[in-house]
Motif scaffolding. Structure first.
Motif, PDB file in Angstrom:
ATOM      1  N   ARG A  36      57.719   5.857  17.180  1.00  0.00           N
ATOM      2  CA  ARG A  36      57.208   7.135  16.654  1.00  0.00           C
ATOM      3  C   ARG A  36      55.803   7.472  17.138  1.00  0.00           C
ATOM      4  O   ARG A  36      54.871   7.607  16.347  1.00  0.00           O
ATOM      5  CB  ARG A  36      57.274   7.141  15.135  1.00  0.00           C
ATOM      6  CG  ARG A  36      58.691   7.103  14.625  1.00  0.00           C
ATOM      7  CD  ARG A  36      58.722   7.274  13.159  1.00  0.00           C
ATOM      8  NE  ARG A  36      57.822   6.338  12.507  1.00  0.00           N
ATOM      9  CZ  ARG A  36      58.112   5.645  11.426  1.00  0.00           C
ATOM     10  NH1 ARG A  36      59.258   5.781  10.871  1.00  0.00           N
ATOM     11  NH2 ARG A  36      57.235   4.815  10.903  1.00  0.00           N
ATOM     12  N   TYR A  37      55.686   7.617  18.459  1.00  0.00           N
ATOM     13  CA  TYR A  37      54.440   8.111  19.034  1.00  0.00           C
ATOM     14  C   TYR A  37      54.760   9.008  20.217  1.00  0.00           C
ATOM     15  O   TYR A  37      55.854   8.953  20.776  1.00  0.00           O
ATOM     16  CB  TYR A  37      53.510   6.968  19.450  1.00  0.00           C
ATOM     17  CG  TYR A  37      53.931   6.214  20.682  1.00  0.00           C
ATOM     18  CD1 TYR A  37      53.541   6.640  21.942  1.00  0.00           C
ATOM     19  CD2 TYR A  37      54.712   5.078  20.581  1.00  0.00           C
ATOM     20  CE1 TYR A  37      53.932   5.955  23.075  1.00  0.00           C
ATOM     21  CE2 TYR A  37      55.100   4.387  21.697  1.00  0.00           C
ATOM     22  CZ  TYR A  37      54.705   4.827  22.952  1.00  0.00           C
ATOM     23  OH  TYR A  37      55.108   4.140  24.073  1.00  0.00           O
ATOM     24  N   ALA A  38      53.803   9.838  20.577  1.00  0.00           N
ATOM     25  CA  ALA A  38      53.944  10.737  21.713  1.00  0.00           C
ATOM     26  C   ALA A  38      52.686  10.651  22.570  1.00  0.00           C
ATOM     27  O   ALA A  38      51.594  10.424  22.051  1.00  0.00           O
ATOM     28  CB  ALA A  38      54.157  12.168  21.240  1.00  0.00           C
ATOM     29  N   VAL A  39      52.857  10.848  23.881  1.00  0.00           N
ATOM     30  CA  VAL A  39      51.735  10.852  24.816  1.00  0.00           C
ATOM     31  C   VAL A  39      51.537  12.285  25.285  1.00  0.00           C
ATOM     32  O   VAL A  39      52.466  12.908  25.808  1.00  0.00           O
ATOM     33  CB  VAL A  39      51.996   9.922  26.013  1.00  0.00           C
ATOM     34  CG1 VAL A  39      50.837   9.967  26.979  1.00  0.00           C
ATOM     35  CG2 VAL A  39      52.243   8.503  25.538  1.00  0.00           C
ATOM     36  N   LYS A  50      40.734  19.001  20.283  1.00  0.00           N
ATOM     37  CA  LYS A  50      42.166  18.731  20.121  1.00  0.00           C
ATOM     38  C   LYS A  50      42.411  17.553  19.176  1.00  0.00           C
ATOM     39  O   LYS A  50      43.353  17.587  18.379  1.00  0.00           O
ATOM     40  CB  LYS A  50      42.812  18.427  21.474  1.00  0.00           C
ATOM     41  CG  LYS A  50      42.715  19.544  22.467  1.00  0.00           C
ATOM     42  CD  LYS A  50      43.645  20.657  22.159  1.00  0.00           C
ATOM     43  CE  LYS A  50      43.514  21.719  23.244  1.00  0.00           C
ATOM     44  NZ  LYS A  50      44.473  22.775  23.133  1.00  0.00           N
ATOM     45  N   VAL A  51      41.578  16.527  19.250  1.00  0.00           N
ATOM     46  CA  VAL A  51      41.745  15.369  18.370  1.00  0.00           C
ATOM     47  C   VAL A  51      41.557  15.772  16.914  1.00  0.00           C
ATOM     48  O   VAL A  51      42.343  15.389  16.046  1.00  0.00           O
ATOM     49  CB  VAL A  51      40.770  14.237  18.763  1.00  0.00           C
ATOM     50  CG1 VAL A  51      40.724  13.166  17.704  1.00  0.00           C
ATOM     51  CG2 VAL A  51      41.168  13.637  20.095  1.00  0.00           C
ATOM     52  N   THR A  52      40.538  16.569  16.629  1.00  0.00           N
ATOM     53  CA  THR A  52      40.314  16.991  15.242  1.00  0.00           C
ATOM     54  C   THR A  52      41.453  17.875  14.738  1.00  0.00           C
ATOM     55  O   THR A  52      41.869  17.749  13.581  1.00  0.00           O
ATOM     56  CB  THR A  52      38.977  17.728  15.101  1.00  0.00           C
ATOM     57  OG1 THR A  52      38.944  18.820  16.026  1.00  0.00           O
ATOM     58  CG2 THR A  52      37.809  16.802  15.350  1.00  0.00           C
ATOM     59  N   VAL A  63      45.487   9.413  15.838  1.00  0.00           N
ATOM     60  CA  VAL A  63      45.392   9.839  17.229  1.00  0.00           C
ATOM     61  C   VAL A  63      44.479   8.866  17.966  1.00  0.00           C
ATOM     62  O   VAL A  63      43.355   8.620  17.529  1.00  0.00           O
ATOM     63  CB  VAL A  63      44.832  11.284  17.340  1.00  0.00           C
ATOM     64  CG1 VAL A  63      44.717  11.707  18.784  1.00  0.00           C
ATOM     65  CG2 VAL A  63      45.701  12.249  16.563  1.00  0.00           C
ATOM     66  N   ASP A  64      44.967   8.305  19.076  1.00  0.00           N
ATOM     67  CA  ASP A  64      44.180   7.405  19.910  1.00  0.00           C
ATOM     68  C   ASP A  64      43.942   8.048  21.262  1.00  0.00           C
ATOM     69  O   ASP A  64      44.802   8.769  21.773  1.00  0.00           O
ATOM     70  CB  ASP A  64      44.914   6.074  20.132  1.00  0.00           C
ATOM     71  CG  ASP A  64      45.073   5.281  18.857  1.00  0.00           C
ATOM     72  OD1 ASP A  64      44.185   5.395  17.986  1.00  0.00           O
ATOM     73  OD2 ASP A  64      46.071   4.560  18.731  1.00  0.00           O
ATOM     74  N   GLN A  65      42.778   7.759  21.845  1.00  0.00           N
ATOM     75  CA  GLN A  65      42.459   8.266  23.180  1.00  0.00           C
ATOM     76  C   GLN A  65      42.714   7.177  24.213  1.00  0.00           C
ATOM     77  O   GLN A  65      42.470   6.004  23.968  1.00  0.00           O
ATOM     78  CB  GLN A  65      41.003   8.690  23.261  1.00  0.00           C
ATOM     79  CG  GLN A  65      40.662   9.853  22.380  1.00  0.00           C
ATOM     80  CD  GLN A  65      39.212  10.263  22.527  1.00  0.00           C
ATOM     81  OE1 GLN A  65      38.535   9.833  23.452  1.00  0.00           O
ATOM     82  NE2 GLN A  65      38.740  11.083  21.623  1.00  0.00           N
ATOM     83  N   SER A  66      43.161   7.584  25.389  1.00  0.00           N
ATOM     84  CA  SER A  66      43.371   6.651  26.479  1.00  0.00           C
ATOM     85  C   SER A  66      42.041   6.412  27.190  1.00  0.00           C
ATOM     86  O   SER A  66      41.242   7.323  27.369  1.00  0.00           O
ATOM     87  CB  SER A  66      44.376   7.228  27.472  1.00  0.00           C
ATOM     88  OG  SER A  66      44.418   6.436  28.625  1.00  0.00           O
ATOM     89  N   TYR A  67      41.822   5.164  27.602  1.00  0.00           N
ATOM     90  CA  TYR A  67      40.590   4.817  28.297  1.00  0.00           C
ATOM     91  C   TYR A  67      40.772   4.774  29.806  1.00  0.00           C
ATOM     92  O   TYR A  67      39.879   4.339  30.526  1.00  0.00           O
ATOM     93  CB  TYR A  67      40.084   3.459  27.805  1.00  0.00           C
ATOM     94  CG  TYR A  67      39.697   3.490  26.342  1.00  0.00           C
ATOM     95  CD1 TYR A  67      38.552   4.155  25.938  1.00  0.00           C
ATOM     96  CD2 TYR A  67      40.498   2.895  25.382  1.00  0.00           C
ATOM     97  CE1 TYR A  67      38.194   4.207  24.605  1.00  0.00           C
ATOM     98  CE2 TYR A  67      40.151   2.936  24.045  1.00  0.00           C
ATOM     99  CZ  TYR A  67      39.001   3.589  23.667  1.00  0.00           C
ATOM    100  OH  TYR A  67      38.648   3.644  22.354  1.00  0.00           O
ATOM    101  N   LYS A  68      41.898   5.220  30.299  1.00  0.00           N
ATOM    102  CA  LYS A  68      42.189   5.136  31.729  1.00  0.00           C
ATOM    103  C   LYS A  68      41.170   5.874  32.612  1.00  0.00           C
ATOM    104  O   LYS A  68      40.802   5.356  33.653  1.00  0.00           O
ATOM    105  CB  LYS A  68      43.597   5.655  31.999  1.00  0.00           C
ATOM    106  CG  LYS A  68      44.019   5.469  33.437  1.00  0.00           C
ATOM    107  CD  LYS A  68      45.428   5.925  33.662  1.00  0.00           C
ATOM    108  CE  LYS A  68      45.806   5.753  35.114  1.00  0.00           C
ATOM    109  NZ  LYS A  68      47.127   6.280  35.386  1.00  0.00           N
TER     110      LYS A  68
END
Length: 92
Positions: A36-39, A50-52, A63-68
């Protein structure tokens, strides 16, 4: 052609029926039904906004942010030691 800097957001949700609403906030790449997650990919300039907005939605757990984009991808060559180079040529 101007290339925009983008970053992935991992959105954890509670129900699969709300995935259509996530498409409004960015480019939906993949969805995991089991976990149950979406990218979602979003422009880096708009990421805080967008995160807020995503965290305010009632069906979103977190909500998690990618560090790539922040990981260094240029690598340096290591110099091969002379003894190891000699051993490789000998077949040892």
């Amino acid at each position: 052609m101007i290339r925009t800097e983008r970053q992935a957001l991992i959105v954890w949700f509670q129900h699969m029926k709300n995935i259509k609403q996530l498409k409004r906030y960015g480019h939906l790449i993949s969805v995991s039904r089991k976990l149950r997650y979406a990218v979602i990919y979003v422009d880096q300039t708009d990421i805080e906004e967008k995160v807020t907005k995503l965290e305010r939605l009632p069906f979103v757990s977190k909500v998690d942010q990618s560090y790539k984009p922040f990981i260094r991808t240029t690598y340096e060559n290591k110099s091969i030691q002379k003894t190891k180079e000699y051993e490789y040529e000998m077949g040892i």
